[in-house]
Design a protein around this motif. Structure first.
Motif, short mmCIF file in Angstrom:
data_model
loop_
_atom_site.label_atom_id
_atom_site.label_comp_id
_atom_site.label_asym_id
_atom_site.label_seq_id
_atom_site.Cartn_x
_atom_site.Cartn_y
_atom_site.Cartn_z
N LEU A 21 2.36 35.81 23.42
CA LEU A 21 2.10 36.58 24.66
C LEU A 21 0.85 36.73 25.27
O LEU A 21 0.51 36.52 26.31
N ALA A 22 -0.29 37.13 24.23
CA ALA A 22 -1.36 37.27 24.53
C ALA A 22 -2.35 36.28 25.05
O ALA A 22 -3.05 36.27 26.05
N ALA A 25 -0.79 35.53 28.53
CA ALA A 25 -1.39 36.21 29.42
C ALA A 25 -2.96 35.94 29.67
O ALA A 25 -3.47 36.12 30.94
N ASP A 26 -3.83 35.34 28.81
CA ASP A 26 -5.09 35.03 29.19
C ASP A 26 -5.10 33.91 30.16
O ASP A 26 -5.89 33.58 30.90
N ALA A 27 -4.18 32.77 29.82
CA ALA A 27 -4.01 31.62 30.60
C ALA A 27 -3.81 32.02 32.00
O ALA A 27 -4.13 31.21 32.92
N TYR A 28 -2.97 33.09 32.07
CA TYR A 28 -2.52 33.42 33.51
C TYR A 28 -3.20 34.75 34.02
O TYR A 28 -2.84 35.06 35.07
N ALA A 29 -4.19 35.12 33.52
CA ALA A 29 -5.11 36.25 34.00
C ALA A 29 -5.41 36.14 35.49
O ALA A 29 -5.95 35.00 35.81
N TYR A 30 -5.35 37.26 36.19
CA TYR A 30 -5.79 37.48 37.56
C TYR A 30 -7.53 37.33 37.61
O TYR A 30 -8.15 37.70 36.59
N LEU A 61 17.89 26.60 37.17
CA LEU A 61 16.71 25.64 36.83
C LEU A 61 15.80 26.16 35.75
O LEU A 61 14.90 25.42 35.26
N SER A 62 16.14 27.40 35.38
CA SER A 62 15.07 28.00 34.37
C SER A 62 15.51 27.54 32.88
O SER A 62 16.65 27.14 32.82
N GLY A 63 14.62 28.13 31.92
CA GLY A 63 14.72 27.91 30.59
C GLY A 63 14.07 29.04 29.80
O GLY A 63 13.30 29.93 30.58
N ALA A 64 14.08 28.91 28.37
CA ALA A 64 13.30 30.07 27.70
C ALA A 64 12.10 30.08 28.12
O ALA A 64 11.25 31.28 28.10
N ALA A 65 11.25 29.16 27.96
CA ALA A 65 9.85 29.05 28.36
C ALA A 65 9.55 29.30 29.70
O ALA A 65 8.55 30.29 29.77
N ASP A 66 10.15 29.15 30.74
CA ASP A 66 9.97 29.52 31.83
C ASP A 66 10.41 31.06 32.23
O ASP A 66 9.44 31.86 32.72
N MET A 67 11.45 31.59 31.31
CA MET A 67 11.64 33.08 31.49
C MET A 67 10.37 33.84 30.83
O MET A 67 9.98 34.92 31.17
N ARG A 68 9.71 33.39 29.58
CA ARG A 68 8.57 33.84 29.26
C ARG A 68 7.29 33.92 30.17
O ARG A 68 6.52 34.96 30.17
N VAL A 69 7.02 32.78 30.67
CA VAL A 69 5.97 32.79 31.73
C VAL A 69 6.33 33.78 33.01
O VAL A 69 5.55 34.52 33.40
N PHE A 70 7.73 33.88 33.51
CA PHE A 70 8.07 34.83 34.28
C PHE A 70 7.72 36.20 33.91
O PHE A 70 7.19 37.01 34.70
N VAL A 72 5.28 37.14 31.62
CA VAL A 72 3.99 37.40 31.52
C VAL A 72 3.28 37.70 32.96
O VAL A 72 2.61 38.68 33.16
N LEU A 73 3.83 36.84 33.95
CA LEU A 73 3.33 36.97 35.15
C LEU A 73 3.66 38.39 35.64
O LEU A 73 2.69 39.17 36.53
N ARG A 74 4.74 38.84 35.59
CA ARG A 74 5.31 40.38 35.98
C ARG A 74 4.38 41.45 35.27
O ARG A 74 4.15 42.38 35.68
N ALA A 75 4.35 41.06 33.95
CA ALA A 75 3.20 42.10 33.04
C ALA A 75 1.92 42.20 33.56
O ALA A 75 1.32 43.34 33.16
N LEU A 76 1.39 41.41 34.24
CA LEU A 76 -0.19 41.01 34.64
C LEU A 76 -0.11 41.78 36.04
O LEU A 76 -1.17 42.02 36.34
N ALA A 77 1.02 41.90 36.86
CA ALA A 77 0.81 42.56 38.24
C ALA A 77 0.91 43.86 38.36
O ALA A 77 1.59 44.43 37.72
N ASP A 78 0.33 44.18 39.47
CA ASP A 78 0.37 45.68 39.95
C ASP A 78 1.78 45.71 40.60
O ASP A 78 2.26 46.81 40.68
N ALA A 79 2.07 44.71 41.34
CA ALA A 79 3.41 44.83 42.20
C ALA A 79 4.01 43.51 42.41
O ALA A 79 3.18 42.47 42.44
#
Length: 260
Positions: A21-22, A25-30, A61-70, A72-79
């Motif tokens: 996950l880390a 998270a680095d790949a999708y960092a703001y 349309l989703s899958g396991a990898a998509d849900m992981r990215v989903f 991570v994106l939420r975990a990086l966001a303020d809102a």
């Protein structure tokens, strides 16, 4: 998962493997911001033939990898900003705190979980749902000055913070972004739906599109991930990253500074 773009510097990144996950998270960092400038990214999934959902929901349309990215994106966001219809159809609940991201969020000065922000025209929302009553970080509602007065009173009576960010019946995209930034929510994520993203794109307030291309064909009449009147000038985005896992492609595109 393997990186396709930017070209990996080491063969290890090119290999198909489960990324921690880390690393995701680095790949999708703001992008870093020293002056509090907000960054609004959209996250959507599309079928190969351009559908934004199957049988009314994106889960098909989703899958396991998509849900992981989903996640991570939420975990990086303020809102997390979402349209009221999408919140209803997808049965949104409050965002949860994730222990694996606790230290990262604390170091960035973020709350334990992102706030959910529901954009609604008429405020026809059920304020008794867990989305409003069980949120670790209070759910916010955004509307316009033309929203029904009785609905506004009902929301405030339920203890919901309502942000008026527009003069009409709905929120103005530019004002939504500014109002949230003024409250300290600068790392913004929107999950649609397509009509709301069409309004955001037309207003020129989207900074990034995280698009999952699902290896599925569904036909039907589902909308595209961004839907609405044709833009007067087509936007050309810059590819910022591309990952792949089990046929799913995870692309990040950024709007350029020279867009209209």
């Amino acid at each position: 998962m393997r990186r396709l773009f930017p070209v990996p510097a080491a063969g290890r990144e090119a290999a198909d493997r489960r990324w921690p996950l880390a690393e995701l998270a680095d790949a999708y960092a703001y992008p870093a911001s020293s002056d509090g400038t907000p960054w609004l990214r959209a996250n959507m999934v599309s079928s190969l033939d351009g559908a934004a959902h199957h049988k009314g929901r994106s889960a098909g349309l989703s899958g396991a990898a998509d849900m992981r990215v989903f996640g991570v994106l939420r975990a990086l966001a303020d809102a997390v900003v979402v349209g009221a219809e999408t919140a209803r159809v997808e049965e949104y609940g409050p965002a949860r705190a994730r222990e694996s991201f606790a230290a990262r969020r604390a170091a960035a000065g973020q709350r334990p979980a992102p706030a959910i922000v529901v954009v609604s025209l008429g405020l026809e929302l059920d304020f008794s749902l867990p989305l409003f009553t069980q949120a670790l970080v209070p759910t916010l509602v955004v509307t316009g000055a033309g929203a029904p007065a009785e609905a506004l009173r009902a929301a405030r009576k339920a203890g919901v913070e309502v942000i008026v960010a527009g003069e009409g019946s709905g929120g103005d995209p530019a004002r939504i972004k500014a109002e949230l930034a003024g409250r300290g929510y600068t790392r913004l994520l929107t999950e649609g739906g397509p009509r709301m993203l069409g309004q955001f794109a037309a207003a020129g307030v989207l900074d990034e599109l995280c698009l999952t291309l699902s290896p599925r064909v569904v036909a039907g009449a589902a909308p595209r991930v961004i839907s609405g009147p044709e833009l007067p000038v087509t936007d050309e985005l810059e590819l910022a990253g591309l990952l792949e896992e089990q046929g799913f492609l995870f692309a990040r595109y950024r709007w350029g500074t020279g867009r209209p």
